[in-house]
Design a protein around this motif. Structure first.
Motif, PDB file in Angstrom:
ATOM      1  N   ARG A  48       0.608  -1.166   0.148  1.00 29.34           N
ATOM      2  CA  ARG A  48      -0.258   0.070  -0.012  1.00 29.34           C
ATOM      3  C   ARG A  48       0.751   1.105   0.043  1.00 29.34           C
ATOM      4  N   ILE A  49       1.741   1.459   0.697  1.00 29.95           N
ATOM      5  CA  ILE A  49       2.895   2.519   0.982  1.00 29.95           C
ATOM      6  C   ILE A  49       3.392   2.874  -0.570  1.00 29.95           C
ATOM      7  N   ALA A  50       4.207   1.546  -0.831  1.00 29.56           N
ATOM      8  CA  ALA A  50       4.659   1.860  -2.472  1.00 29.56           C
ATOM      9  C   ALA A  50       4.032   2.415  -3.318  1.00 29.56           C
ATOM     10  N   ALA A  51       2.613   1.778  -3.465  1.00 32.13           N
ATOM     11  CA  ALA A  51       1.677   2.215  -4.542  1.00 32.13           C
ATOM     12  C   ALA A  51       1.235   3.766  -4.423  1.00 32.13           C
ATOM     13  N   THR A  52       0.943   4.025  -3.121  1.00 30.95           N
ATOM     14  CA  THR A  52       0.386   5.398  -2.831  1.00 30.95           C
ATOM     15  C   THR A  52       1.685   6.419  -3.093  1.00 30.95           C
ATOM     16  N   ASN A  53       3.058   6.001  -2.797  1.00 34.85           N
ATOM     17  CA  ASN A  53       4.096   6.791  -2.937  1.00 34.85           C
ATOM     18  C   ASN A  53       3.964   7.001  -4.606  1.00 34.85           C
ATOM     19  N   ALA A  54       3.913   6.084  -5.247  1.00 31.16           N
ATOM     20  CA  ALA A  54       4.024   6.286  -6.762  1.00 31.16           C
ATOM     21  C   ALA A  54       3.255   6.840  -7.363  1.00 31.16           C
ATOM     22  N   LEU A  55       2.218   6.906  -6.872  1.00 30.37           N
ATOM     23  CA  LEU A  55       0.719   7.610  -7.701  1.00 30.37           C
ATOM     24  C   LEU A  55       0.970   9.184  -7.213  1.00 30.37           C
ATOM     25  N   SER A  56       1.589   9.528  -6.002  1.00 26.08           N
ATOM     26  CA  SER A  56       1.699  10.822  -5.490  1.00 26.08           C
ATOM     27  C   SER A  56       2.317  11.623  -6.539  1.00 26.08           C
ATOM     28  N   ASP A  57       3.362  11.066  -7.456  1.00 30.75           N
ATOM     29  CA  ASP A  57       4.074  12.011  -8.442  1.00 30.75           C
ATOM     30  C   ASP A  57       3.233  12.332  -9.438  1.00 30.75           C
ATOM     31  N   ALA A 110       0.112   5.359  12.902  1.00 29.31           N
ATOM     32  CA  ALA A 110       0.297   6.919  12.383  1.00 29.31           C
ATOM     33  C   ALA A 110       0.912   6.939  11.293  1.00 29.31           C
ATOM     34  N   MET A 111       2.105   6.336  11.118  1.00 30.41           N
ATOM     35  CA  MET A 111       2.860   6.180  10.006  1.00 30.41           C
ATOM     36  C   MET A 111       2.289   5.700   8.760  1.00 30.41           C
ATOM     37  N   VAL A 112       1.670   4.493   9.080  1.00 27.39           N
ATOM     38  CA  VAL A 112       1.156   3.907   7.846  1.00 27.39           C
ATOM     39  C   VAL A 112      -0.091   4.772   7.214  1.00 27.39           C
ATOM     40  N   ASN A 113      -0.876   5.451   8.395  1.00 26.92           N
ATOM     41  CA  ASN A 113      -2.081   6.272   7.882  1.00 26.92           C
ATOM     42  C   ASN A 113      -1.434   7.489   7.042  1.00 26.92           C
ATOM     43  N   ALA A 114      -0.461   7.921   7.284  1.00 31.45           N
ATOM     44  CA  ALA A 114       0.210   8.902   6.564  1.00 31.45           C
ATOM     45  C   ALA A 114       0.622   8.566   5.317  1.00 31.45           C
ATOM     46  N   THR A 115       1.256   7.470   5.123  1.00 33.89           N
ATOM     47  CA  THR A 115       2.087   6.984   4.196  1.00 33.89           C
ATOM     48  C   THR A 115       1.035   6.375   3.058  1.00 33.89           C
ATOM     49  N   THR A 116      -0.322   5.883   3.554  1.00 33.51           N
ATOM     50  CA  THR A 116      -1.189   5.416   2.568  1.00 33.51           C
ATOM     51  C   THR A 116      -2.214   6.290   2.138  1.00 33.51           C
ATOM     52  N   GLN A 117      -2.159   7.697   2.575  1.00 37.99           N
ATOM     53  CA  GLN A 117      -3.207   8.646   2.154  1.00 37.99           C
ATOM     54  C   GLN A 117      -3.040   9.148   0.716  1.00 37.99           C
ATOM     55  N   LEU A 118      -3.695   9.138  -0.166  1.00 33.06           N
ATOM     56  CA  LEU A 118      -3.363   9.460  -1.611  1.00 33.06           C
ATOM     57  C   LEU A 118      -3.421  11.073  -1.756  1.00 33.06           C
ATOM     58  N   ASN A 119      -2.373  11.554  -2.380  1.00 26.23           N
ATOM     59  CA  ASN A 119      -2.324  12.886  -2.237  1.00 26.23           C
ATOM     60  C   ASN A 119      -3.443  13.622  -3.492  1.00 26.23           C
ATOM     61  N   ARG A 120      -4.531  13.196  -3.205  1.00 27.30           N
ATOM     62  CA  ARG A 120      -5.633  13.604  -4.098  1.00 27.30           C
ATOM     63  C   ARG A 120      -5.982  14.968  -4.318  1.00 27.30           C
ATOM     64  N   PRO A 121      -5.548  15.951  -3.313  1.00 35.64           N
ATOM     65  CA  PRO A 121      -5.619  17.288  -3.529  1.00 35.64           C
ATOM     66  C   PRO A 121      -4.995  18.108  -4.675  1.00 35.64           C
ATOM     67  N   GLY A 122      -3.946  17.157  -5.024  1.00 40.40           N
ATOM     68  CA  GLY A 122      -3.017  17.814  -6.352  1.00 40.40           C
ATOM     69  C   GLY A 122      -3.900  17.963  -7.343  1.00 40.40           C
ATOM     70  N   THR A 123      -4.764  17.032  -7.824  1.00 41.63           N
ATOM     71  CA  THR A 123      -5.698  17.297  -9.061  1.00 41.63           C
ATOM     72  C   THR A 123      -6.472  18.411  -9.106  1.00 41.63           C
ATOM     73  N   ALA A 124      -7.332  18.891  -7.933  1.00 37.96           N
ATOM     74  CA  ALA A 124      -7.785  20.109  -7.769  1.00 37.96           C
ATOM     75  C   ALA A 124      -7.014  21.398  -7.658  1.00 37.96           C
ATOM     76  N   LEU A 125      -6.013  21.054  -6.990  1.00 44.88           N
ATOM     77  CA  LEU A 125      -4.791  22.293  -7.085  1.00 44.88           C
ATOM     78  C   LEU A 125      -4.800  22.690  -8.677  1.00 44.88           C
ATOM     79  N   ALA A 126      -4.409  21.990  -9.298  1.00 40.50           N
ATOM     80  CA  ALA A 126      -4.155  22.165 -10.553  1.00 40.50           C
ATOM     81  C   ALA A 126      -5.154  23.455 -11.260  1.00 40.50           C
ATOM     82  N   GLN A 127      -6.454  23.431 -10.756  1.00 35.37           N
ATOM     83  CA  GLN A 127      -7.411  24.430 -11.332  1.00 35.37           C
ATOM     84  C   GLN A 127      -7.542  25.529 -10.353  1.00 35.37           C
ATOM     85  N   PHE A 128      -6.645  25.645  -9.340  1.00 36.06           N
ATOM     86  CA  PHE A 128      -6.343  26.953  -8.597  1.00 36.06           C
ATOM     87  C   PHE A 128      -5.425  28.016  -9.458  1.00 36.06           C
ATOM     88  N   ASP A 129      -5.869  29.046 -10.032  1.00 43.39           N
ATOM     89  CA  ASP A 129      -4.732  29.901 -10.603  1.00 43.39           C
ATOM     90  C   ASP A 129      -3.858  30.604  -9.405  1.00 43.39           C
TER      91      ASP A 129
END
Length: 352
Positions: A86-95, A205-224
């Motif tokens: 889970r951690i490795a996959a979440t980390n990869a998609l973060s980019d 706490a470590m696992v919860n942080a490292t498996t949380q997908l950084n989804r806000p990035g997609t929405a942040l792209a729309q913020f001028d």
């Protein structure tokens, strides 16, 4: 087929470094890439390549669509195989999220010591990665596997972004506010785990942080008002802040008192528990960082601590601060906060 896992070795015992702490030191990596990179001018539609050490490559298809491509893999940071996957996959998609993109699909990268690890353990690693792809609502469409000495797992991530909305790590502006989306300290907690010092609450706490997908990035792209975006991973907060500074030709100022930190991290750091990657990071870029007088080694270790699947680092106009923080909060990133600013000056980081 099931196998006996009772005598299976700890996953972390099979790797010389775990998670993003496995990364080649930033100074050496820059030297290696500089010797091998192709000139960008041969590929006019390659909008993002290796020039600014950005999070993913971006290739323009047309005026509305660009492909985001990345790959990330590493050796175990935890002993639970499902959590490792889970951690490795979440980390990869973060980019992909860090470019402002939306993931489309993934391919698995698998290297396992087949005669050392029980097959059930390897299967659980793969299941962990698949679970993250389901959470991201993308197919795990294939991959490649080898028999290797150390266990390795990760993903190739493919995404899409509007080229006019993508967020590079090189476009910060003087006066921007810096916002960090996740708390720091993953590397320190992983070092404590290896020493059998991390309790169940700290591990969760470590696992919860490292498996949380950084989804806000997609929405942040729309913020001028969002000008630059990256994620904090193996080079630590200082390393990735320095990348923002170098890309924009500005000075990044970090307020050390405002940094969000995972539970128990400061205590472990005060005991001298941190990863070797912290020292390698500092050796690579410390000459371009100014620390306050009296900062301890433990405090510096937190700033250079390699983050596996760390938080997004946002450089935004001051008037966009509330909008960005609200987005993070709405998507479950309660630790997100302002940690500094960008200002005119040489490409460096100043810690206050």
């Amino acid at each position: 087929m099931t196998t006996d896992t009772s005598q299976a070795p700890r996953l972390t015992s099979l790797s010389h470094g775990g998670g993003c702490g496995c990364k080649i030191a930033p100074g050496l990596l820059a030297e290696l890439i500089g010797k091998s990179a192709l000139p960008k001018q041969f590929f006019p539609d390659l909008l993002v390549g290796t020039e600014t050490a950005d999070d993913a490559a971006v290739y323009r298809i047309n005026d509305e669509q660009a492909i985001v491509a990345t790959t990330d893999f590493f050796m175990p940071i935890v002993d639970d195989p499902y959590d490792f996957g889970r951690i490795a996959a979440t980390n990869a998609l973060s980019d992909i999220y860090a470019m402002g993109g939306q993931p489309l699909m993934a391919l698995a990268i698998v290297g396992m010591p087949i005669n050392v690890l029980p097959h059930d353990t390897i299967a659980r690693i793969l299941e962990g990665g698949e679970s993250v792809c389901r959470a991201a609502r993308i197919p795990l469409a294939g991959g490649h596997s080898i028999d290797s000495v150390e266990p390795i797992y990760g993903l190739v991530g493919i995404g899409i972004v509007n080229p006019r909305q993508m967020k590079r790590n090189a476009d910060a502006r003087a006066g921007d506010v810096l916002i960090l989306g996740k708390p720091l300290g993953v590397g320190i907690l992983s070092a404590a785990l290896k020493k059998n010092l991390l309790d169940e609450a700290g591990y969760r706490a470590m696992v919860n942080a490292t498996t949380q997908l950084n989804r806000p990035g997609t929405a942040l792209a729309q913020f001028d008002g969002v000008h630059a975006l990256t994620d904090v991973t193996g080079f630590g907060l200082l390393g990735h802040s320095l990348e923002l500074a170098r890309g924009a030709g500005l000075t990044a100022c970090i307020d050390s008192a405002s940094l969000p930190v995972l539970p128990a991290v400061r205590g472990f750091a005060e005991q001298g528990i941190w990863t070797g990657a912290s020292g390698r990071n500092w050796a690579s870029y410390g000459a371009q960082v100014t620390l306050p007088a009296g900062m301890t080694d433990a405090q510096r270790a937190l700033l250079t601590d390699p983050q596996t699947s760390g938080g997004l680092l946002v450089s935004c106009a001051p008037e966009a601060t509330d909008q960005v923080l609200r987005l993070f909060a709405d998507q479950g990133f309660g630790a997100a906060c302002v940690i500094g600013r960008m200002q005119d000056g040489p490409a460096q980081v100043i810690v206050q």
